[in-house]
Design a protein around this motif. Structure first.
Motif, PDB file in Angstrom:
ATOM      1  N   VAL A 225       0.856  -1.184   0.000  1.00 37.99           N
ATOM      2  CA  VAL A 225       0.000   0.000   0.000  1.00 37.99           C
ATOM      3  C   VAL A 225       0.890   1.231   0.000  1.00 37.99           C
ATOM      4  O   VAL A 225       1.725   1.402   0.881  1.00 37.99           O
ATOM      5  CB  VAL A 225      -0.926   0.012   1.242  1.00 37.99           C
ATOM      6  N   ARG A 226       0.705   2.071  -1.000  1.00 37.44           N
ATOM      7  CA  ARG A 226       1.496   3.301  -1.110  1.00 37.44           C
ATOM      8  C   ARG A 226       0.560   4.497  -1.060  1.00 37.44           C
ATOM      9  O   ARG A 226      -0.417   4.564  -1.789  1.00 37.44           O
ATOM     10  CB  ARG A 226       2.275   3.309  -2.416  1.00 37.44           C
ATOM     11  N   HIS A 227       0.872   5.439  -0.207  1.00 38.55           N
ATOM     12  CA  HIS A 227       0.087   6.666  -0.087  1.00 38.55           C
ATOM     13  C   HIS A 227       0.659   7.698  -1.057  1.00 38.55           C
ATOM     14  O   HIS A 227       1.847   7.998  -1.005  1.00 38.55           O
ATOM     15  CB  HIS A 227       0.127   7.186   1.347  1.00 38.55           C
TER      16      HIS A 227
ATOM     17  N   CYS B 136     -11.827   4.534  -8.591  1.00 35.27           N
ATOM     18  CA  CYS B 136     -11.658   3.825  -7.324  1.00 35.27           C
ATOM     19  C   CYS B 136     -12.474   2.526  -7.358  1.00 35.27           C
ATOM     20  O   CYS B 136     -13.674   2.566  -7.625  1.00 35.27           O
ATOM     21  CB  CYS B 136     -12.123   4.705  -6.169  1.00 35.27           C
ATOM     22  N   PRO B 137     -11.853   1.371  -7.093  1.00 36.69           N
ATOM     23  CA  PRO B 137     -12.623   0.122  -7.081  1.00 36.69           C
ATOM     24  C   PRO B 137     -13.530   0.001  -5.864  1.00 36.69           C
ATOM     25  O   PRO B 137     -14.448  -0.823  -5.852  1.00 36.69           O
ATOM     26  CB  PRO B 137     -11.539  -0.957  -7.064  1.00 36.69           C
TER      27      PRO B 137
ATOM     28  N   VAL C 258      -4.609   6.355  -2.327  1.00 41.97           N
ATOM     29  CA  VAL C 258      -3.820   5.174  -1.980  1.00 41.97           C
ATOM     30  C   VAL C 258      -3.714   4.283  -3.214  1.00 41.97           C
ATOM     31  O   VAL C 258      -4.680   4.114  -3.941  1.00 41.97           O
ATOM     32  CB  VAL C 258      -4.505   4.401  -0.831  1.00 41.97           C
ATOM     33  N   VAL C 259      -2.530   3.719  -3.435  1.00 45.01           N
ATOM     34  CA  VAL C 259      -2.338   2.729  -4.489  1.00 45.01           C
ATOM     35  C   VAL C 259      -2.024   1.410  -3.790  1.00 45.01           C
ATOM     36  O   VAL C 259      -1.127   1.351  -2.956  1.00 45.01           O
ATOM     37  CB  VAL C 259      -1.182   3.114  -5.438  1.00 45.01           C
ATOM     38  N   ALA C 260      -2.781   0.364  -4.127  1.00 42.07           N
ATOM     39  CA  ALA C 260      -2.604  -0.928  -3.470  1.00 42.07           C
ATOM     40  C   ALA C 260      -2.541  -2.038  -4.513  1.00 42.07           C
ATOM     41  O   ALA C 260      -3.205  -1.962  -5.549  1.00 42.07           O
ATOM     42  CB  ALA C 260      -3.740  -1.181  -2.496  1.00 42.07           C
TER      43      ALA C 260
ATOM     44  N   TRP D 146      -7.152   3.822  -4.973  1.00 40.79           N
ATOM     45  CA  TRP D 146      -8.307   3.909  -4.084  1.00 40.79           C
ATOM     46  C   TRP D 146      -8.348   5.278  -3.417  1.00 40.79           C
ATOM     47  O   TRP D 146      -7.302   5.858  -3.127  1.00 40.79           O
ATOM     48  CB  TRP D 146      -8.189   2.893  -2.952  1.00 40.79           C
ATOM     49  N   HIS D 147      -9.563   5.765  -3.130  1.00 39.38           N
ATOM     50  CA  HIS D 147      -9.682   6.889  -2.197  1.00 39.38           C
ATOM     51  C   HIS D 147      -9.187   6.393  -0.843  1.00 39.38           C
ATOM     52  O   HIS D 147      -9.358   5.204  -0.511  1.00 39.38           O
ATOM     53  CB  HIS D 147     -11.145   7.325  -2.036  1.00 39.38           C
ATOM     54  N   LYS D 148      -8.607   7.247  -0.047  1.00 37.38           N
ATOM     55  CA  LYS D 148      -8.122   6.817   1.274  1.00 37.38           C
ATOM     56  C   LYS D 148      -9.259   6.275   2.131  1.00 37.38           C
ATOM     57  O   LYS D 148      -9.118   5.255   2.794  1.00 37.38           O
ATOM     58  CB  LYS D 148      -7.428   7.971   1.993  1.00 37.38           C
TER      59      LYS D 148
END
Length: 116
Positions: free
Chosen positions: A48-50, A63-64, A77-79, A92-94
């Motif tokens: 998970v990268r912010h 965003c999924p 956030v990228v996951a 993703w939205h946080k």
């Protein structure tokens, strides 16, 4: 009056770039991608990268978690699953990432919502 210093005197002469005393190469991941962690979810380890808003300028993502657009310049956030690599990255939205366990597996839309 003399100009204000942006760095403490001892750090300015030591050649170190970051406030933590790390070199520029070590600091690069923090500058562009925020911090990266590993979290368990659905029986897998996820990276998970912010992402800071400035790093996301000029790009939009879906965003999924909520199936809505993440606008350009919005921190998010990228996951991705660690076993599959970065090809499976999702933005993703946080708030959606933090609520991922409370959401249903199917996206709920109203009758008149557009289908994407």
């Amino acid at each position: 009056m003399s100009p204000r210093r942006n760095r403490p005197k001892d750090q300015a002469s030591s050649g170190l770039s970051g406030p933590s005393g790390r070199s520029a190469e070590e600091d690069r991941s923090d500058r562009y991608g925020g911090w990266q962690t590993s979290e368990p979810w659905q029986g897998e380890e996820w990276s998970v990268r912010h992402v800071a808003g400035a790093s996301a300028a000029g790009k939009t993502y879906r965003c999924p978690g909520c199936d809505q657009m993440i606008a350009s310049g919005v921190p998010h956030v990228v996951a991705w699953p660690e076993h599959s690599g970065v090809d499976e990255r999702r933005h993703w939205h946080k708030a959606c990432w933090n609520a991922k366990d409370r959401r249903t597996s199917r996206v709920q839309r109203s009758r008149n919502a557009p289908r994407f």
